[in-house]
Design a protein around this motif. Structure first.
Motif, short mmCIF file in Angstrom:
data_model
loop_
_atom_site.label_atom_id
_atom_site.label_comp_id
_atom_site.label_asym_id
_atom_site.label_seq_id
_atom_site.Cartn_x
_atom_site.Cartn_y
_atom_site.Cartn_z
N GLN A 51 30.64 53.28 48.65
CA GLN A 51 32.00 52.94 49.09
C GLN A 51 32.84 52.40 47.92
OE1 GLN A 51 31.17 50.48 52.73
NE2 GLN A 51 32.49 52.05 53.63
N PHE A 52 34.15 52.39 48.13
CA PHE A 52 35.05 51.89 47.09
C PHE A 52 36.01 50.87 47.67
CE2 PHE A 52 37.35 55.43 49.01
CZ PHE A 52 38.67 55.04 49.01
N SER A 53 36.63 50.10 46.79
CA SER A 53 37.67 49.14 47.18
C SER A 53 39.01 49.62 46.62
CB SER A 53 37.43 47.76 46.56
OG SER A 53 36.17 47.25 46.91
N GLU A 62 47.97 49.04 42.38
CA GLU A 62 46.73 49.12 43.14
C GLU A 62 46.00 50.42 42.82
OE1 GLU A 62 47.19 49.19 47.42
OE2 GLU A 62 45.47 47.86 47.65
N LEU A 63 44.68 50.38 42.77
CA LEU A 63 43.93 51.60 42.45
C LEU A 63 42.56 51.58 43.11
CD1 LEU A 63 42.62 51.41 38.77
CD2 LEU A 63 43.33 49.44 40.10
N PRO A 64 42.01 52.79 43.39
CA PRO A 64 40.67 52.84 43.99
C PRO A 64 39.59 52.70 42.92
CG PRO A 64 41.60 55.05 43.82
CD PRO A 64 42.62 54.12 43.25
N ILE A 65 38.62 51.84 43.16
CA ILE A 65 37.49 51.69 42.24
C ILE A 65 36.21 51.54 43.07
CG2 ILE A 65 36.38 50.22 40.47
CD1 ILE A 65 38.76 51.69 39.28
N SER A 66 35.19 52.30 42.71
CA SER A 66 33.91 52.26 43.42
C SER A 66 33.21 50.94 43.18
CB SER A 66 33.00 53.38 42.94
OG SER A 66 33.65 54.61 43.13
N ILE A 67 32.45 50.51 44.16
CA ILE A 67 31.67 49.28 44.00
C ILE A 67 30.35 49.67 43.32
CG2 ILE A 67 30.68 47.30 45.21
CD1 ILE A 67 32.69 48.04 47.53
N TYR A 79 32.46 46.01 39.78
CA TYR A 79 33.22 47.25 39.59
C TYR A 79 33.08 47.66 38.13
CZ TYR A 79 35.42 45.69 43.92
OH TYR A 79 35.64 45.25 45.20
N THR A 80 32.73 48.92 37.89
CA THR A 80 32.65 49.41 36.51
C THR A 80 33.85 50.32 36.28
OG1 THR A 80 30.26 49.23 36.57
CG2 THR A 80 31.19 50.65 34.86
N VAL A 81 34.67 49.95 35.33
CA VAL A 81 36.00 50.56 35.19
C VAL A 81 36.18 51.14 33.78
CG1 VAL A 81 38.48 50.12 35.37
CG2 VAL A 81 36.88 48.77 36.74
N ARG A 82 36.55 52.41 33.73
CA ARG A 82 36.91 52.99 32.44
C ARG A 82 38.42 52.86 32.28
NH1 ARG A 82 34.76 58.60 31.46
NH2 ARG A 82 33.01 57.47 30.60
N SER A 83 38.81 52.29 31.16
CA SER A 83 40.22 52.05 30.91
C SER A 83 40.87 53.33 30.41
CB SER A 83 40.34 50.93 29.85
OG SER A 83 41.68 50.72 29.56
N VAL A 84 41.67 53.96 31.32
CA VAL A 84 42.30 55.23 30.96
C VAL A 84 43.82 55.18 31.05
CG1 VAL A 84 40.35 56.71 31.62
CG2 VAL A 84 42.09 56.15 33.33
N GLY A 85 44.36 54.16 31.69
CA GLY A 85 45.81 54.13 31.90
C GLY A 85 46.25 52.72 32.26
N ASN A 86 47.46 52.65 32.81
CA ASN A 86 48.08 51.36 33.05
C ASN A 86 47.25 50.43 33.95
OD1 ASN A 86 50.33 50.10 32.18
ND2 ASN A 86 51.52 50.54 34.05
N ALA A 87 46.87 50.93 35.12
CA ALA A 87 46.20 50.07 36.11
C ALA A 87 44.78 49.71 35.67
CB ALA A 87 46.18 50.76 37.46
N THR A 88 44.04 50.70 35.18
CA THR A 88 42.67 50.40 34.74
C THR A 88 42.70 49.46 33.53
OG1 THR A 88 42.73 52.53 33.60
CG2 THR A 88 41.46 52.42 35.64
N ASN A 89 43.68 49.62 32.66
CA ASN A 89 43.79 48.75 31.50
C ASN A 89 44.10 47.32 31.94
OD1 ASN A 89 43.75 48.14 28.82
ND2 ASN A 89 45.91 48.67 28.49
N GLY A 90 45.00 47.21 32.97
CA GLY A 90 45.31 45.89 33.52
C GLY A 90 44.08 45.23 34.11
N GLY A 126 28.90 60.75 33.25
CA GLY A 126 29.88 59.76 32.79
C GLY A 126 29.98 58.56 33.71
N ILE A 127 31.22 58.21 34.06
CA ILE A 127 31.48 57.05 34.92
C ILE A 127 30.95 57.29 36.34
CG2 ILE A 127 33.80 57.84 35.58
CD1 ILE A 127 33.19 54.22 34.72
N GLY A 128 30.56 58.55 36.65
CA GLY A 128 29.99 58.89 37.96
C GLY A 128 28.71 58.15 38.27
N LEU A 129 28.09 57.55 37.26
CA LEU A 129 26.88 56.76 37.54
C LEU A 129 27.23 55.46 38.28
CD1 LEU A 129 23.81 56.57 37.22
CD2 LEU A 129 24.16 55.56 34.96
N ALA A 130 28.48 54.98 38.10
CA ALA A 130 28.86 53.69 38.70
C ALA A 130 28.76 53.71 40.23
CB ALA A 130 30.26 53.29 38.24
N PRO A 131 29.36 54.70 40.93
CA PRO A 131 29.24 54.71 42.39
C PRO A 131 27.84 55.03 42.89
CG PRO A 131 30.63 56.53 41.63
CD PRO A 131 30.32 55.71 40.43
#
Ligand SMILES: Cc1cc2nc3c(=O)[nH]c(=O)nc-3n(C[C@H](O)[C@H](O)[C@H](O)COP(=O)(O)OP(=O)(O)OC[C@H]3O[C@@H](n4cnc5c(N)ncnc54)[C@H](O)[C@@H]3O)c2cc1C
Length: 242
Positions: A51-53, A62-67, A79-90, A126-131
């Motif tokens: 699931q994601f939040s 606001e952005l969707p990120i997997s738990i 939450y494991t987040v790859r910084s790719v843009g405005n929201a993820t960077n924030g 890639g980041i697909g391992l996080a979920p």
């Protein structure tokens, strides 16, 4: 008598909890794991692996990120987040003690109950391992409920690989195989080089007994599914997260 038009009830978004950032851990040069804890006495919800939040970075969006944490660790969410843009960077720039809004969890979890008594093949890119990490925690916690557990993980390069220490630990659990590969190895890399499907020739796949769970870039999932077709895995035993 004429029928009155019935206005549809407004759909209210689920309420948002405000959580406190407990830590921000660097996983790779562009990917970080945030741990958030309850604040203001608002408990954080339980979640099912997969699931994601919806995370709200105040002043940004606001952005969707997997738990990505352990579903059995109550009281905090990772939450494991790859910084790719405005929201993820924030999000990855938040400091311990700062607040973040959390709505959810949303989405369908991985089919861990349906996979009981079967081999489980996890394929991540890639980041697909996080979920998929919460599912791996759960599979290994309830190790006796499953036959073989196989994790195939591909990353662009060694410096893009997530959770390297954990991957090695998981590979030491009985009847658990963890194979990793990178697209580009570099001079110091001694492991596999090639896309994740090249790892299929290194695992024994019992098609009739296997449930597969996949998450990664769309192109990777397309090739993985082609490989499953070739090996006779039934489509209803293949689960993917887009
Ligand atoms: C259900 C779900 C779960 C997710 N889980 C995770 C997770 O666990 N971890 C994670 O890191 N991410 C996850 N994501 C992805 C994450 O939500 C997005 O990366 C995030 O929303 C991007 O927002 P941003 O503002 O940071 O980037 P954006 O500014 O929206 O940019 C995102 C990407 O699009 C590119 N881009 C932006 N604008 C344009 C444009 N005009 N033209 C072309 N390209 C453009 C950017 O260069 C960047 O590569 C998930 C997504 C979904 C739907």
């Amino acid at each position: 008598m004429s029928a009155a038009a019935v206005e549809p009830a407004p759909v209210m978004p689920p309420p948002m909890a405000v959580a406190r950032v407990a830590s921000v851990r660097k996983e790779t040069y562009d990917t970080f794991t945030l741990t958030v804890e309850p604040c203001n006495g608002q408990p954080l919800p339980a979640f099912a692996p997969g699931q994601f939040s919806m995370l709200y970075v105040f002043g940004v969006g606001e952005l969707p990120i997997s738990i990505s944490g352990d579903p059995n660790e109550a009281g905090r969410l990772l939450y494991t987040v790859r910084s790719v843009g405005n929201a993820t960077n924030g999000l990855v720039s938040l400091k311990p003690g700062q607040s973040v809004g959390v709505r959810g969890p949303f989405g369908t979890g991985w089919p861990l109950e349906a996979a009981r008594g079967r081999d489980v093949l996890i394929v991540a890119g890639g980041i697909g391992l996080a979920p998929l990490r919460p599912a791996i925690y759960e599979l290994l916690r309830r190790r006796d409920d499953y036959l073989r557990v196989m994790v195939l993980y591909g990353a662009r390069s060694p410096r893009d690989m997530l959770y390297r220490k954990q991957l090695a630990e998981w590979g030491r659990v009985r009847d658990t195989e963890v194979l990793t590969t990178v697209d580009y190895g570099g001079v110091n890399w001694r492991g596999h080089v090639g896309v994740v499907t090249t790892l299929f020739s290194h695992v024994r796949l019992d098609a009739s007994a296997t449930t597969a769970m996949i998450c990664g870039p769309e192109i990777m999932m397309r090739y993985v599914i082609r490989e499953f077709d070739r090996r006779g895995l039934a489509a209803d035993q293949v689960y993917l997260s887009m």
